[in-house]
Write a protein that holds these residues in place. Structure first.
Motif, mmCIF file in Angstrom:
data_model
loop_
_atom_site.group_PDB
_atom_site.id
_atom_site.type_symbol
_atom_site.label_atom_id
_atom_site.label_comp_id
_atom_site.label_asym_id
_atom_site.label_seq_id
_atom_site.Cartn_x
_atom_site.Cartn_y
_atom_site.Cartn_z
ATOM 1 N N ARG A 27 0.820 -1.229 0.000
ATOM 2 C CA ARG A 27 0.000 0.000 0.000
ATOM 3 C C ARG A 27 0.849 1.273 0.000
ATOM 4 O O ARG A 27 0.420 2.296 -0.520
ATOM 5 C CB ARG A 27 -0.952 0.002 1.190
ATOM 6 N N PRO A 41 -6.836 -0.246 -5.361
ATOM 7 C CA PRO A 41 -7.390 -1.287 -4.483
ATOM 8 C C PRO A 41 -6.597 -2.585 -4.661
ATOM 9 O O PRO A 41 -6.167 -2.912 -5.774
ATOM 10 C CB PRO A 41 -8.827 -1.456 -4.980
ATOM 11 N N ALA A 89 -6.346 -6.729 -4.339
ATOM 12 C CA ALA A 89 -7.072 -8.001 -4.272
ATOM 13 C C ALA A 89 -6.053 -9.118 -4.090
ATOM 14 O O ALA A 89 -5.019 -9.134 -4.753
ATOM 15 C CB ALA A 89 -7.880 -8.212 -5.544
ATOM 16 N N ALA A 131 -9.179 -10.545 4.147
ATOM 17 C CA ALA A 131 -10.084 -9.391 4.086
ATOM 18 C C ALA A 131 -9.644 -8.275 5.036
ATOM 19 O O ALA A 131 -9.929 -7.107 4.784
ATOM 20 C CB ALA A 131 -11.513 -9.818 4.398
ATOM 21 N N ALA A 143 -6.604 -6.768 2.733
ATOM 22 C CA ALA A 143 -6.804 -6.403 1.331
ATOM 23 C C ALA A 143 -8.198 -5.824 1.115
ATOM 24 O O ALA A 143 -9.066 -5.916 1.980
ATOM 25 C CB ALA A 143 -6.611 -7.636 0.452
ATOM 26 N N ASP A 144 -8.390 -5.248 -0.052
ATOM 27 C CA ASP A 144 -9.697 -4.688 -0.406
ATOM 28 C C ASP A 144 -10.632 -5.748 -0.973
ATOM 29 O O ASP A 144 -11.850 -5.598 -0.905
ATOM 30 C CB ASP A 144 -9.516 -3.570 -1.435
ATOM 31 N N SER A 145 -10.062 -6.794 -1.534
ATOM 32 C CA SER A 145 -10.854 -7.878 -2.134
ATOM 33 C C SER A 145 -10.183 -9.214 -1.868
ATOM 34 O O SER A 145 -8.959 -9.291 -1.760
ATOM 35 C CB SER A 145 -10.962 -7.697 -3.647
#
Length: 82
Positions: free
Chosen positions: A17, A23, A25, A40, A43-45
């Motif tokens: 990040r 985002p 995944a 989760a 991460a975003d996905s």
């Protein structure tokens, strides 16, 4: 599919990040709700493929059972990441 998730995943994702504003995944080997919940948090996905493909392969001759098993897994995964 893997049996465990590295305890360093959160730290690793924080490092990613710092260099990326997109985002994120993650989904290599996620096979159960516990693993999805861990990912989760970092991460975003969460991407789950192999576990679903495995169920399709295992029950391809039993479409009703296959749909039931895949649907059940997806519901468990959704609950885990909420």
């Amino acid at each position: 599919m893997r049996e465990g998730i590295s305890p360093d995943i959160k730290e690793f994702m924080q490092g990613v990040r710092r260099h990326c504003s997109l985002p994120l995944a993650v989904g290599f080997g996620i096979s159960n709700p516990r693993q999805a919940a861990i990912i989760a948090e970092a991460a975003d996905s969460v991407i789950v493929g192999s576990a679903i493909v495995s169920l399709v392969e295992q029950f391809h001759n039993q479409p009703e059972v296959m749909l039931e098993r895949v649907s059940g897994l997806v519901e468990e995964l959704k609950e885990a990441i909420r």
